[in-house]
Design an enzyme around this catalytic site. Structure first.
Site, PDB file in Angstrom:
ATOM      1  N   ASP A 247      26.806  47.688  39.546  1.00 22.90           N
ATOM      2  CA  ASP A 247      26.345  47.307  38.438  1.00 22.90           C
ATOM      3  C   ASP A 247      27.469  47.332  37.277  1.00 22.90           C
ATOM      4  O   ASP A 247      27.202  47.779  36.151  1.00 22.90           O
ATOM      5  CB  ASP A 247      25.322  48.401  37.890  1.00 22.90           C
ATOM      6  CG  ASP A 247      24.243  48.094  39.109  1.00 22.90           C
ATOM      7  OD1 ASP A 247      23.890  46.993  39.361  1.00 22.90           O
ATOM      8  OD2 ASP A 247      23.450  49.095  39.259  1.00 22.90           O
ATOM      9  N   GLU A 248      28.791  47.072  37.675  1.00 24.59           N
ATOM     10  CA  GLU A 248      29.703  47.364  36.851  1.00 24.59           C
ATOM     11  C   GLU A 248      30.554  45.795  36.416  1.00 24.59           C
ATOM     12  O   GLU A 248      31.540  45.876  35.749  1.00 24.59           O
ATOM     13  CB  GLU A 248      30.877  48.372  37.204  1.00 24.59           C
ATOM     14  CG  GLU A 248      30.230  49.681  37.108  1.00 24.59           C
ATOM     15  CD  GLU A 248      31.319  50.992  37.250  1.00 24.59           C
ATOM     16  OE1 GLU A 248      32.358  50.599  37.304  1.00 24.59           O
ATOM     17  OE2 GLU A 248      30.906  51.963  37.552  1.00 24.59           O
TER      18      GLU A 248
END
Length: 303
Positions: A247-248
């Site tokens: 999720d980055e």
């Protein structure tokens, strides 16, 4: 009379061969003087007409320059390789990262989904309305639930179970399907599995995920529960490119909605679904229209 008719036919045949096609040029390079002039002069000198141009530059001292140009050109599909070869000469002195795309070309999509259908439904609906310039080549799921939904839309469906024991073989199956179908872009429509590095490397900046929180808040699993536990007054969704950090990846689009203390976790999920579906649709649409340039872990999105 026959003489004029013959010339009219010859004129028609000659001009029918001249098809005006649209191209999209993306440029990313260190900022310096002369970039716009060099690109514009190149297009003009090579018979192209600029239809729309947008640009952005960062800090002028050590800045970076980004440009998106839509242009028209006669028989672009035929001359594109020659045009690319010629533009490489113009691009070299500026250390440009660049691409020229035929706007009419439709990317081939593979959509991955699990058991939540709202994002998948939205993409199929938008595609059926002609609002996504792409071909949805297949839907892949680790559950069989969406077979009827997908095949009713005329899209091939593949059920590939993923467990701890079958993860390696499932990845091999995924890679085989993606290669066989010449997939350009992978969309994770609430696909609740971590994407292996083999797929991420093969589809660099071509895997788009929807995360059901306003990143960087509430990374990982159960973000609505995390949001409820934290007592937030806003919830959101984030569409981003996938990299190997959970999720980055570079963020493409985000949106939010206001909530109150009266909402429980189920309420958050219900309201969040509407944001998730529209945020993912926007991100996919902009990606397909070549409006997104990735720079480091950020994106420039030309509206």
């Amino acid at each position: 009379m026959m003489y004029y008719l013959k010339h009219l036919i010859d004129y028609w045949r000659q001009n029918m061969k001249q098809i005006i096609e649209k191209g999209i040029l993306l440029v990313s390079c260190p900022d310096r003087e002369g970039i716009v002039a060099a690109v514009s002069n190149f297009l003009f000198s090579n018979g192209a007409n600029i239809v729309h141009s947008d640009q952005h530059s960062t800090d002028p001292v050590e800045g970076h320059f980004f440009m998106r140009i839509e242009f028209s050109h006669q028989n672009l599909s035929e001359v594109l390789p020659t045009l690319e070869e010629a533009f490489a000469v113009t691009a070299a002195p500026f250390s440009m990262d660049w691409s020229i795309t035929l706007a009419s070309r439709k990317a081939r999509l593979a959509i991955f989904a699990t058991k939540e259908d709202h994002c998948l439904q939205e993409l199929i609906w938008r595609w059926q309305l002609g609002e996504l310039h792409a071909e949805i080549a297949m839907v892949i799921s680790n559950h069989p639930d969406f077979k009827e939904l997908t095949e009713n839309a005329g899209i091939p469906f593949y059920h590939v179970p993923v467990t701890k024991e079958t993860k390696v073989s499932a990845t091999e199956t995924h890679l085989q399907l993606l290669k066989e179908q010449n997939i350009d872009t992978v969309i994770l429509a609430r696909y609740m599995q971590i994407i292996p590095g083999d797929i991420i490397h093969l589809f660099q900046n071509e895997v788009i995920n929807i995360h059901h929180s306003f990143l960087p808040a509430f990374i990982g699993g159960s973000p609505y529960q995390q949001a409820f536990d934290r007592g937030v007054k806003l919830i959101g969704a984030t569409a981003h490119y996938v990299n190997e950090q959970l999720d980055e990846g570079p963020i493409i689009e985000q949106d939010i909605t206001r909530i109150t203390h009266r909402y429980n976790v189920a309420d958050l999920k219900r309201h969040g679904k509407d944001i998730e579906r529209i945020v993912l649709y926007r991100a996919v649409k902009w990606h397909l229209e070549k409006r997104v340039i990735v720079h480091g872990n950020k994106t420039i999105v030309f509206q």
